[in-house]
Structures are given as structure tokens and as C-alpha cells.
Design an enzyme around this catalytic site. Sequence first.
Site, PDB file in Angstrom:
ATOM      1  N   PHE A   1       0.807  -1.226   0.000  1.00  0.00           N
ATOM      2  CA  PHE A   1       0.000   0.000   0.000  1.00  0.00           C
ATOM      3  C   PHE A   1       0.839   1.274   0.000  1.00  0.00           C
ATOM      4  CE2 PHE A   1       0.865  -0.086   4.526  1.00  0.00           C
ATOM      5  CZ  PHE A   1       0.918   1.253   4.863  1.00  0.00           C
TER       6      PHE A   1
ATOM      7  N   CYS B   1       9.789   1.356   3.342  1.00  0.00           N
ATOM      8  CA  CYS B   1      10.736   0.341   3.833  1.00  0.00           C
ATOM      9  C   CYS B   1      12.172   0.856   3.813  1.00  0.00           C
ATOM     10  CB  CYS B   1      10.589  -0.964   3.078  1.00  0.00           C
ATOM     11  SG  CYS B   1      11.007  -0.811   1.348  1.00  0.00           S
TER      12      CYS B   1
ATOM     13  N   LYS C   1      -1.872  -7.695  -8.674  1.00  0.00           N
ATOM     14  CA  LYS C   1      -2.918  -7.545  -7.657  1.00  0.00           C
ATOM     15  C   LYS C   1      -2.526  -6.333  -6.822  1.00  0.00           C
ATOM     16  CE  LYS C   1      -3.245  -9.013  -3.518  1.00  0.00           C
ATOM     17  NZ  LYS C   1      -3.736  -7.765  -2.878  1.00  0.00           N
TER      18      LYS C   1
ATOM     19  N   SER D   1       4.917  -7.034   4.256  1.00  0.00           N
ATOM     20  CA  SER D   1       5.489  -7.271   5.586  1.00  0.00           C
ATOM     21  C   SER D   1       6.357  -8.542   5.586  1.00  0.00           C
ATOM     22  CB  SER D   1       4.367  -7.428   6.606  1.00  0.00           C
ATOM     23  OG  SER D   1       3.706  -8.650   6.372  1.00  0.00           O
TER      24      SER D   1
ATOM     25  N   ARG E   1      -6.051  -1.479  -0.479  1.00  0.00           N
ATOM     26  CA  ARG E   1      -6.175  -0.182   0.206  1.00  0.00           C
ATOM     27  C   ARG E   1      -5.937   0.973  -0.759  1.00  0.00           C
ATOM     28  NH1 ARG E   1      -2.384  -1.388   5.364  1.00  0.00           N
ATOM     29  NH2 ARG E   1      -2.686   0.832   5.801  1.00  0.00           N
TER      30      ARG E   1
ATOM     31  N   GLU F   1       9.114  -2.722  13.252  1.00  0.00           N
ATOM     32  CA  GLU F   1       8.803  -1.736  12.214  1.00  0.00           C
ATOM     33  C   GLU F   1       7.548  -0.961  12.602  1.00  0.00           C
ATOM     34  OE1 GLU F   1       7.803  -3.300   8.280  1.00  0.00           O
ATOM     35  OE2 GLU F   1       8.936  -1.641   7.410  1.00  0.00           O
TER      36      GLU F   1
END
Lengths: 495, 144
Positions: free
Chosen positions: A158, A290, A182, A235, A186, A395
Site C-alpha cells: 500500500f 521500507c 494484484k 510485511s 487499500r 517496524e
Amino acid sequence: MAVLEEPIKEPLILKNYVDGEWIESKGKLHDIVNPATCKTIARVPLSTPEEVNEAVEKAKKAYPEWRRTPPLARARCLFRLKEILEENFEEPSRIQTMEHGKTIDESRGETRRGIENVEVATGIPSLMMGYNLEDIATGIDEHLIRQPLGVFCCIAPFNFPFMVPLWFVPYAVASGNCIIIKPSPRVPISQVKLAELVDEAGFPPGVWSIVHGGGEVAQALLEHPDIKGACFVGSTPVAKEIYKKCGQVGKRVIAQGGAKNFIVVMPDANLEKTIPALMTSFFGNTGQRCLSGTNAIVVGRNDIFYKKFVEAFVDAASKIKVGYGLDESVQMGPLQSKKAKEKVLGFIEKGIKEGAGIILDGRKAKITGDYPPDCFLNPTVFDEVTVDMTIAKEEIFGPVANIMRAKDLDEAIRMIHTNPYGNAASVFTSNGKFAREFQYRVECGDIGINIGIAAPMAFFPFSGMKDSFFGILHGQGKEAIRFFTESKVVIQRWW
Amino acid sequence: MQLQTASQVINFAVELEDKSAKFYEDLAEKFKQYKEVFLSFVKENKKNKLFVQRVYNEVVSDALETGFSFEDLGVDDYLIEINLAEDVSLPDVLKKALDIEAKIERFYLNAAKKSKSFLADVPRVFEKIGKKRGERKERLKSLS
């Protein structure tokens, strides 16, 4: 300063893009909310397993002809896409701000980074070349050919709704594969806009597809026998799971996970230049990146330098203008959702409970403009943070900075290595030896030297180590081409 | 008002180019003897606008300090006023034009200095346009 015009006036009902057609899904619809205004801007379907199968089947059908299309002709589709993207630069950028919350500068930066991957992939006739050697034995020659594999899937996160799929997709299709994206449920609108432009660029039906949905759609794609490989960014627990699953069923995989990035500030760092770089690093994209800096380690026993750094950092962070990203004066947008904000608030509570000193409290947001506070936070800064605290280990994915101290560079590197993640780390210094040591020893995939966000350009791989990356080859550039092609070796002799 | 983000600075530059182009269009209508000179300024302004927008769109990156690079770049010193009185004389107009150009030149040169830390192409374009505005001042002086 006026707020830029919103490109989405009425809520959109999003469709899947399969076989070059926009197809309404039978799946349930889910609201997409602009996190700054809290208004619904679109409804996205959670597609059914049958719709996933249909998309894979169509992509599989498109593959043989696309594979036979000469690389130069495939590159021309990408050149057209690049031109169309330049002509339409602003709209997808504003859409990113509307669905994600990031500032317009950040969105335009994201669009640019995405386009750069399209540009690099246009070099496919050279990028895909193999190599050869005559006379490996008398009268026998050997050569290597790179061949596409078939249909791939891309499961997107997202935080960069436009750019991340472009780390993979242009390379997949340039090398003759078909791919199904895909988007994150969100923030799916940017990918829909991109697919509209792809359609305009004249890619054959089935080469580039979109199927909306959540975990179930991802699962169906990963389990489909005709999907040859998967690209995932998200994640760490999910990345690990996808890596495992792909390993079990023999699919190729690039699985990028989470991060906890350290920024080491040496006592010889140029603070005047370091502080703006750190503001972007820690608070850019509202910390939902990230490659964001999250733990700043100030090195040395010099209390005066430490105090000076902390004061400058907090002063700059406290001045960051928070608001709707379409207001050009705004420097930090909202978190992407209420849930994301709650998660960050939970970490701040933990930080306080575990004994970190809160020296800038961003929990009560000061917002520029009249917007609901639901998703907004201001920057938060902790000091006296130690590596064993939750806020230093996990995180947070929000605008929270932790300041720590180390007596020397060795200790700072040891602190970095206590963390399981290995995505990025930076050092700010004026000393080449420190920089070289840092680059040599730190176990992270992306290293910054006087750079707050070590984001590799499209012609370099987006690296990552330890719990931040699962796989061998990375997205972007030559490594992506290797990922999307099989190396076939031919040994020949003629009598 | 302070300009802080790259987007604000670029838009302000575009606004200066548009406004001063309009100013020279009006002058070209009013003072036919210098029509060609004024229209050449209009053409140059359009080019500058394109350069500024292009350099931003081409080098903007989410990973650089686009939101934090222009501390202390206030706009108040660079605001230009382009309205002309009906009976304005050529000497007055040229004086006004010089004032406008001086402000625009200062804006570009100052913005170039402030943007040095983040995107190499942006300060280069700002400097180039700033210098051109300096040259334009000389041309205007030669008309008076």
C-alpha cells in the site's frame, strides 16, 4: 497556497483489467477512503477465485504470441507507454495523494521513479542478450539464450501504489512474459489509472492484467499451476510465507519484507546538510516506507555534539507542516488509514512505557487546513532509546524517530546487527574511512553515505538482506531480467 | 509567505513567468516601436516555464529532500505587479520592467542557492534563467 484540484470527483467503481477489457467483478466491494478528507473515493472489488482463474487463463493464452513478438517491438510498446506516462504525469500523481495521503511532491517523485523503470526496460534488446563462446571443444560452440517463462504475478503493497509494481512489471513484459498485478486493496486506483495508459500504449490483450482483491486473491494466484513466479513487497511475515509457498510449489519468487533502518551520525557529520536529509528519511511518506530511517545513532562521547544534533533534529521535525498532500505547502500527509494511525499510537505508548524519553510528541496532530484528524499525526521523536526497546526493534511504519547513542562506529554497527532486518542503513560523516568501514561491514542491502534514503535507481537492483528480503534476484534492472528469464544453454556441433 | 516544498517553488516560478509574459504582451500592444523585443521576451518566458516544469518533473524523486530544501525562501520580496495605467509612458514602463526583472532575477538566483543540496539540475536551470534575466535587464536599459 491553494489545494490542487482533485482528479477524482465522484466515487469510482473499480473493475478488473483482463484480456485487454475492463470487467466488472462479482466480488464484494470495499470502500477506498481518502485518508486526509475521510471521503470515499472509490469502491474496489474483492475478486472471486473464478475471476483469478480467468485472468490467468487469458494471460496464458496471450503468452505464446507475445513471446514471439521481437524484443524491439516489445520495447516499442514500452516507449509508447513512457511517452503516455509523461503526457499524463500529473493525474496519477494526484491520485496517489488522494488514495495514499502522501504529499504531491512525494507522489510526483513516485511517478518519476515508476517511469524510470519503464525507461530502463525499453533497453530489452540489449538487456536480454545472452553470450557465446566458439570452440569450447574442437568444432563445438556453446551459447546462452535468455527465454521468458510464461505468466507471473505481482502482489503490491500500500505504501507506493504506483511505483512498486513498476519495479517488476516492465521487465516481465519486456522479456516476453505476461503478468497479473494484484494492487493493494487499500490503494488500487493508481494501478487502474496506469492500466488505462497501458491500454492506450497498445499492449496486446492479456499481457498486462489487473485483478483486485485481498489475501484470497493473492493465495489463488500463488497456488495457480500456470503462474511461473511471484513478486511480492509487504510485511516480513507475509514475505516469508510467500517465499515458503513458492519454494514448495517450485515457483520463482522475489519477496521483499519489512525493515528497521538505522542512520548513523558521526561527530564529523555536516549537520546543516544532514538534518534536511533526515527529515525526508524519517518523516517522508509519513514514515511508511521500507527505506525510512527509524533509529538514529549519534556516535561519540561528545555531549555538546549530541545536544546540538538533538536540538536541530527536534526543531526541524517540529516545524514540519502536516496536512492534505494536495496542498503544495504541506510537507507530511496523513497515515494511510485510521488503523495505521492506531498502530503507530500503540508503538508510541510502548516507547513511553519502556522508558524512552519523548522529546517531541506528535500524537495530537496540528493540521494545516480544515481536515478530520482521523489519520493525522505529527512527527514524534524519542531519545534515550536502547536497541532492546520495542520501538527500536519493530517496524513502526509511521512518523516516529528514535535517537540512540553509541560510543564509536564499532558499537553503532553492533547495534545495527542486533536487528533482524537488513533493508537499508546510512551513515552521515565527512570521513572516508568511516564511510568505507560502514559500507563494508553493515549487513544491509541498501547503504547510504550521506544519503537519508538509499533508494536504488531503476538500473540497480532494489536490494535487501536478512529478514527484509527472501529470494536471490531482486527487482529492477538487470537482476529483474534474470528473474523473468530462464537461461538456456545450447552446445552445438555440425559435421 | 515562505516557500518550502519543491512543488511550491516551481509553481511560484511558473507564476512569475506567466505574469511577466502577460506584462510584455501588454507592452507589445501599447508600444508598437518595441513590439518585436517585447514579444521575444514573451517567447523566452514560455521557454523558461517549460524548462522549469520539465526539470522538476524529470528529476523529482520521492527519495530526495523535495519537501525540505527551501527553508527561508520568502515570496514577499519577489511578488511582481504587472498592471499598467492607461496613460503610462514608455520611460515609466521600462522602469517598471527593470524592477520586475530584478525581482525575478533575484528569485531565481536565490532559489538556485537554496536548492543546491538536492537536485543538481534544478539549481542549474534556475541559475541559467536568473542570468538570462540579468541580460534582459541590459536589453531593457538599452531601450530607454
